[in-house]
Design a protein around this motif. Structure first.
Motif, PDB file in Angstrom:
ATOM      1  N   ARG A  77       0.844  -1.200   0.000  1.00  0.00           N
ATOM      2  CA  ARG A  77       0.000   0.000   0.000  1.00  0.00           C
ATOM      3  C   ARG A  77       0.881   1.253   0.000  1.00  0.00           C
ATOM      4  O   ARG A  77       0.642   2.187  -0.769  1.00  0.00           O
ATOM      5  N   GLU A  78       1.914   1.247   0.845  1.00  0.00           N
ATOM      6  CA  GLU A  78       2.813   2.404   0.902  1.00  0.00           C
ATOM      7  C   GLU A  78       3.529   2.616  -0.430  1.00  0.00           C
ATOM      8  O   GLU A  78       3.644   3.755  -0.911  1.00  0.00           O
ATOM      9  N   LEU A  79       4.002   1.535  -1.037  1.00  0.00           N
ATOM     10  CA  LEU A  79       4.668   1.664  -2.333  1.00  0.00           C
ATOM     11  C   LEU A  79       3.707   2.247  -3.361  1.00  0.00           C
ATOM     12  O   LEU A  79       4.065   3.154  -4.120  1.00  0.00           O
ATOM     13  N   SER A  80       2.478   1.770  -3.389  1.00  0.00           N
ATOM     14  CA  SER A  80       1.474   2.287  -4.327  1.00  0.00           C
ATOM     15  C   SER A  80       1.240   3.776  -4.110  1.00  0.00           C
ATOM     16  O   SER A  80       1.131   4.545  -5.072  1.00  0.00           O
ATOM     17  N   GLU A  81       1.159   4.174  -2.851  1.00  0.00           N
ATOM     18  CA  GLU A  81       0.947   5.591  -2.543  1.00  0.00           C
ATOM     19  C   GLU A  81       2.132   6.437  -2.986  1.00  0.00           C
ATOM     20  O   GLU A  81       1.947   7.535  -3.526  1.00  0.00           O
ATOM     21  N   ARG A  82       3.342   5.920  -2.787  1.00  0.00           N
ATOM     22  CA  ARG A  82       4.533   6.674  -3.207  1.00  0.00           C
ATOM     23  C   ARG A  82       4.587   6.802  -4.735  1.00  0.00           C
ATOM     24  O   ARG A  82       4.951   7.857  -5.257  1.00  0.00           O
ATOM     25  N   ILE A  83       4.215   5.746  -5.431  1.00  0.00           N
ATOM     26  CA  ILE A  83       4.195   5.806  -6.892  1.00  0.00           C
ATOM     27  C   ILE A  83       3.118   6.781  -7.358  1.00  0.00           C
ATOM     28  O   ILE A  83       3.348   7.618  -8.234  1.00  0.00           O
ATOM     29  N   ALA A  84       1.921   6.687  -6.763  1.00  0.00           N
ATOM     30  CA  ALA A  84       0.812   7.568  -7.146  1.00  0.00           C
ATOM     31  C   ALA A  84       1.131   9.039  -6.892  1.00  0.00           C
ATOM     32  O   ALA A  84       0.733   9.908  -7.675  1.00  0.00           O
ATOM     33  N   SER A  85       1.866   9.319  -5.815  1.00  0.00           N
ATOM     34  CA  SER A  85       2.189  10.708  -5.487  1.00  0.00           C
ATOM     35  C   SER A  85       3.374  11.242  -6.275  1.00  0.00           C
ATOM     36  O   SER A  85       3.651  12.443  -6.242  1.00  0.00           O
ATOM     37  N   GLY A  86       4.093  10.352  -6.960  1.00  0.00           N
ATOM     38  CA  GLY A  86       5.270  10.756  -7.708  1.00  0.00           C
ATOM     39  C   GLY A  86       6.551  10.723  -6.885  1.00  0.00           C
ATOM     40  O   GLY A  86       7.618  11.062  -7.390  1.00  0.00           O
ATOM     41  N   ALA A  87       6.445  10.299  -5.624  1.00  0.00           N
ATOM     42  CA  ALA A  87       7.636  10.215  -4.779  1.00  0.00           C
ATOM     43  C   ALA A  87       8.588   9.125  -5.267  1.00  0.00           C
ATOM     44  O   ALA A  87       9.790   9.193  -5.008  1.00  0.00           O
ATOM     45  N   MET A  88       8.054   8.135  -5.965  1.00  0.00           N
ATOM     46  CA  MET A  88       8.866   7.071  -6.559  1.00  0.00           C
ATOM     47  C   MET A  88       8.389   6.875  -7.991  1.00  0.00           C
ATOM     48  O   MET A  88       7.194   7.000  -8.279  1.00  0.00           O
TER      49      MET A  88
END
Length: 135
Positions: A77-88
């Protein structure tokens, strides 16, 4: 610890019996429904035999990517959120490899005979090929 046979062995034996002994005797819609049932049993067998190792590998990669420990579901979930936010993104070291390996592990369970998956295993020599089922 339970005695032999293991659940995956029992399920495989039932699927093999249905495939070899019952399926040749059926036609039409009943044969189709039987094939659907056999496919479901094969899927459960792969889930029982492959997912523990692939989940362990995925968890290790996520810990490395995110820099901390946690439950597999929470880290995903955290990885998905980071990808969605552009952080990763795919330029993040290790992310592309993680996504590719995770995809291959899921295909090994869900669609091991998918032509593109098989070609990738043969062409790239991925470590997953040793674990990929033949049926």
């Amino acid at each position: 610890m339970q005695d032999e046979p293991r659940p995956d062995e029992l399920i495989k034996a039932v699927a093999d019996f249905l495939r070899e002994q019952v399926a040749p005797q059926l036609t039409g819609h009943a044969a189709f429904k039987l094939r659907v049932g056999i496919n479901a049993l094969d899927l459960v067998t792969r889930q029982l035999t492959l997912t523990q190792a692939s989940d362990t590998d995925e968890l290790a990669r996520l810990k490395e990517l995110l820099g901390h420990d946690g439950a597999l579901h929470d880290l995903n979930r955290e990885l998905s959120e980071r990808i969605a936010s552009g952080a990763m993104d795919l330029s993040t070291p290790g992310l592309q490899d993680h996504l590719w390996r995770t995809t291959l592990a899921k295909l090994a369970v869900d669609q091991p005979n998918y032509a593109s998956y098989r070609r990738e295993l043969e062409g790239a020599g991925q470590h997953l090929s040793a674990n990929a089922p033949s049926s």
